[in-house]
Design a protein around this motif. Structure first.
Motif, PDB file in Angstrom:
ATOM      1  N   ARG A 262      59.772  75.611  -7.856  1.00 17.84           N
ATOM      2  CA  ARG A 262      59.631  75.896  -6.344  1.00 17.84           C
ATOM      3  C   ARG A 262      60.358  74.603  -5.966  1.00 17.84           C
ATOM      4  O   ARG A 262      60.831  73.694  -6.536  1.00 17.84           O
TER       5      ARG A 262
ATOM      6  N   LYS B  58      60.896  75.824   0.768  1.00 14.08           N
ATOM      7  CA  LYS B  58      59.555  76.663   0.973  1.00 14.08           C
ATOM      8  C   LYS B  58      59.946  77.917   0.144  1.00 14.08           C
ATOM      9  O   LYS B  58      59.641  78.992   0.662  1.00 14.08           O
TER      10      LYS B  58
ATOM     11  N   PRO C  58      53.359  77.173   8.842  1.00 14.80           N
ATOM     12  CA  PRO C  58      52.927  76.844   7.668  1.00 14.80           C
ATOM     13  C   PRO C  58      52.014  77.094   7.143  1.00 14.80           C
ATOM     14  O   PRO C  58      50.865  77.512   7.297  1.00 14.80           O
TER      15      PRO C  58
ATOM     16  N   ILE D 131      60.222  72.817  -2.608  1.00 17.73           N
ATOM     17  CA  ILE D 131      59.468  72.466  -1.264  1.00 17.73           C
ATOM     18  C   ILE D 131      60.267  72.336  -0.168  1.00 17.73           C
ATOM     19  O   ILE D 131      59.580  73.162   0.859  1.00 17.73           O
TER      20      ILE D 131
END
Length: 120
Positions: free
Chosen positions: A71, A76, A27, A73
């Motif tokens: 983006r 990613k 992450p 999320i």
């Protein structure tokens, strides 16, 4: 952490491309992600920046109004939608990410670059 940039290609002037930058590995907590480009004979420049919180975007004057950064999320992934492309946009585009705990805007992770070529 790996960043994988994709979506480059050959397009005619006035056309569009969408670049993607996907993160993989452990992450990643960042203040911001960004898109840079290296044009022939010029130094690398940052063309767009996406700040996660508060959600804010910044653009270089050369692309303002034509490029949009966004983006996803869940995936990613950071995107760069490039419209009204010009031959002078031709170059290698890179994505990058800084890290929480480091200096905001000091990019630690870089994608491998994707070639964008705009023909006249």
């Amino acid at each position: 952490v790996q960043l994988q940039a994709s979506g480059g290609g050959l397009v005619r002037a006035g056309g569009s491309l969408r670049l993607s930058c996907a993160a993989s590995g452990r992450p990643l907590s960042s203040y911001s992600w960004a898109w840079f480009r290296q044009l022939i004979g010029k130094e690398r420049e940052r063309v767009a920046r996406f700040v996660w919180s508060p959600r804010t975007t910044f653009y270089a004057d050369s692309v303002k109004g034509r490029f949009t950064v966004s983006r996803d999320i869940a995936k990613k992934t950071l995107y760069l939608q490039m419209n009204s492309l010009k031959p002078e946009d031709t170059g290698v585009y890179y994505c990058a990410a800084d890290v929480v705990g480091g200096t905001p805007g000091q990019y630690v992770y870089w994608g491998q670059g994707t070639q964008v070529t705009v023909s006249s």
